[in-house]
Write an enzyme that holds these catalytic residues in place. Structure first.
Site, PDB file in Angstrom:
ATOM      1  N   HIS A   1     -71.198 -44.934  14.938  1.00  0.00           N
ATOM      2  CA  HIS A   1     -70.644 -45.397  13.670  1.00  0.00           C
ATOM      3  C   HIS A   1     -70.614 -46.920  13.624  1.00  0.00           C
ATOM      4  CE1 HIS A   1     -68.442 -41.376  12.588  1.00  0.00           C
ATOM      5  NE2 HIS A   1     -69.744 -41.244  12.767  1.00  0.00           N
TER       6      HIS A   1
ATOM      7  N   GLU B   1     -68.237 -49.132  13.253  1.00  0.00           N
ATOM      8  CA  GLU B   1     -67.225 -49.818  14.045  1.00  0.00           C
ATOM      9  C   GLU B   1     -67.676 -49.962  15.501  1.00  0.00           C
ATOM     10  OE1 GLU B   1     -64.888 -47.078  11.161  1.00  0.00           O
ATOM     11  OE2 GLU B   1     -66.894 -47.230  12.023  1.00  0.00           O
TER      12      GLU B   1
ATOM     13  N   CYS C   1     -62.650 -43.158  11.281  1.00  0.00           N
ATOM     14  CA  CYS C   1     -62.429 -41.719  11.456  1.00  0.00           C
ATOM     15  C   CYS C   1     -61.535 -41.423  12.658  1.00  0.00           C
ATOM     16  CB  CYS C   1     -63.765 -40.990  11.600  1.00  0.00           C
ATOM     17  SG  CYS C   1     -64.687 -41.440  13.088  1.00  0.00           S
TER      18      CYS C   1
ATOM     19  N   CYS D   1     -63.605 -43.242  15.828  1.00  0.00           N
ATOM     20  CA  CYS D   1     -63.672 -44.706  15.822  1.00  0.00           C
ATOM     21  C   CYS D   1     -62.309 -45.330  16.083  1.00  0.00           C
ATOM     22  CB  CYS D   1     -64.223 -45.201  14.486  1.00  0.00           C
ATOM     23  SG  CYS D   1     -65.974 -44.813  14.269  1.00  0.00           S
TER      24      CYS D   1
ATOM     25  N   ALA E   1     -93.786 -39.709 -24.170  1.00  0.00           N
ATOM     26  CA  ALA E   1     -95.225 -39.713 -23.925  1.00  0.00           C
ATOM     27  C   ALA E   1     -95.950 -40.563 -24.963  1.00  0.00           C
ATOM     28  CB  ALA E   1     -95.774 -38.279 -23.952  1.00  0.00           C
TER      29      ALA E   1
ATOM     30  N   ARG F   1     -94.064 -45.487  -2.343  1.00  0.00           N
ATOM     31  CA  ARG F   1     -95.331 -46.186  -2.120  1.00  0.00           C
ATOM     32  C   ARG F   1     -95.291 -47.660  -2.526  1.00  0.00           C
ATOM     33  NH1 ARG F   1     -96.206 -41.570  -4.650  1.00  0.00           N
ATOM     34  NH2 ARG F   1     -96.739 -42.538  -6.647  1.00  0.00           N
TER      35      ARG F   1
ATOM     36  N   GLY G   1     -88.196 -34.346 -16.630  1.00  0.00           N
ATOM     37  CA  GLY G   1     -88.485 -34.572 -18.031  1.00  0.00           C
ATOM     38  C   GLY G   1     -87.305 -34.276 -18.935  1.00  0.00           C
TER      39      GLY G   1
END
Length: 355
Positions: A52, A54, A76, A85, A163, A206, A294
């Site tokens: 983690h 920390e 945590c 942690c 479109a 990409r 869409g």
């Protein structure tokens, strides 16, 4: 809250954001260790199963006795794939911890702060809380609502159509690069079967350097062609196709044999129950979803209050074809926290949906 507290917390938030799209089901966390006004260690959580934030920051610091630790999420207290942690913080001799927000995970939720205070460590919480909540909106959504945070992206003409005859892409290169940047930072990218059949998208990253998100297809009748790019990908198991429970068995078998993961959900709204699909993704550790679907799927997400944020990429073209960008959305919904940007010749309008 001092000016220096704000400065170091911003640094922690920037560190945390470096791992966007890579830590699920865990949150994004960054940590900064400061002593005598000097940063002596910093780090962030890179991926689930790895140390983690920390712990990474404390290791970089070496001797952290008497220092202050800045972290954007409450440390945590539970044993997961890594130790708590809170224990590492106590052992390091940290005397003050500044936290942006509490961890909504019921395994921690306040327990970390109480444990630190019980150990005699001063704790201040709430520094840049809103920024921290925004950064981990996906994690918070999955834990508290059982579904990922959803950003709906749509490209449209200035008259709201999706479109234009003779053009494959509405958006220019800068807008396309922004979409790929988002793919890199989101856990999953979602499209409908209409997009798969019309465009055969690869749904990979990409245009920028990054990693590919989980590919999610909404396909009630299992019409995704086995030759589609999302199926023929080098990692087909990184494609999830949601189908109806009564979808054609021969088609579903062909897709399974191709190596993709099929998940069944009920039919609804002339397609699939998108709420059930998102809950399935949440159960499988997905914090954030970018919808590039869409008008039908996008409209259903907005209409069903399953969309948290909307990104509209407006191209400087009038007189488009096809349906309106948000099909079937009859009632108006005012966007909040609106951000408007120029991306080349395109205009990006982004804002939050809902209350």
């Amino acid at each position: 809250m001092s000016e220096s507290d704000t400065t170091y917390m911003r640094r922690a938030l920037r560190l945390a954001a470096r791992a966007a799209g890579r830590t699920s089901p865990n949150p994004l966390v960054g940590a900064v260790v400061v002593r005598d006004g000097r940063v002596i260690g910093e780090g962030y959580h890179h991926a689930a199963g790895e140390p983690h934030a920390e712990v990474n920051a404390l290791e970089k610091a070496g001797d952290a006795r008497g220092a202050t630790l800045y972290v954007n999420l409450e440390p945590c207290t539970h044993h997961g794939r890594t130790p708590p942690c809170v224990d590492a913080i106590k052992e390091a001799g940290i005397t003050r911890v500044v936290v942006a927000m509490r961890d909504v995970d019921p395994r921690t939720d306040g327990k970390g702060i109480r444990a630190l205070r019980a150990a005699g460590i001063a704790v201040e919480e709430g520094v840049l809380r809103e920024d921290a909540e925004r950064l981990n909106a996906g994690f918070v959504s999955r834990i508290t609502r059982g579904r990922p945070f959803v950003l709906v992206k749509l490209a449209a003409t200035v008259d709201g159509r999706v479109a234009v005859k003779g053009r494959r892409y509405l958006s220019g290169k800068p807008a396309l690069r922004e979409v790929h940047r988002l793919r890199n930072r989101f856990d999953a990218v979602l499209v409908g079967i209409g997009t798969v059949l019309a465009d055969d998208p690869a749904l990979t990253v990409r245009e920028v350097k990054g990693r590919d998100p989980l590919r999610v297809i909404v396909d009630a009748d299992a019409r995704t062609p086995p030759a589609a790019k999302v199926v023929r990908a080098k990692d087909p198991q990184h494609t999830v196709i949601f189908v109806a429970r009564d979808a054609d068995v021969r088609r579903t078998n062909r897709l399974r044999e191709a190596g993709v993961l099929l998940a069944t959900v009920p039919r609804a709204d002339g397609g699939l129950d998108l709420g059930a699909a998102l809950r399935w993704l949440g159960e499988h550790g997905v914090n954030t979803v970018l919808s590039e679907a869409g008008p039908h799927v996008a409209g259903t997400l907005v209409r069903s209050r399953l969309a948290d944020r909307l990104l509209l990429l407006l191209s400087p073209i009038a007189g488009g074809d096809g349906p309106p960008a948000l099909e079937g959305v009859a009632s108006a919904s005012e966007l909040r926290d609106v951000r408007v940007r120029r991306l080349g010749d395109d205009l990006a309008i982004e804002g939050s949906l809902g209350a």
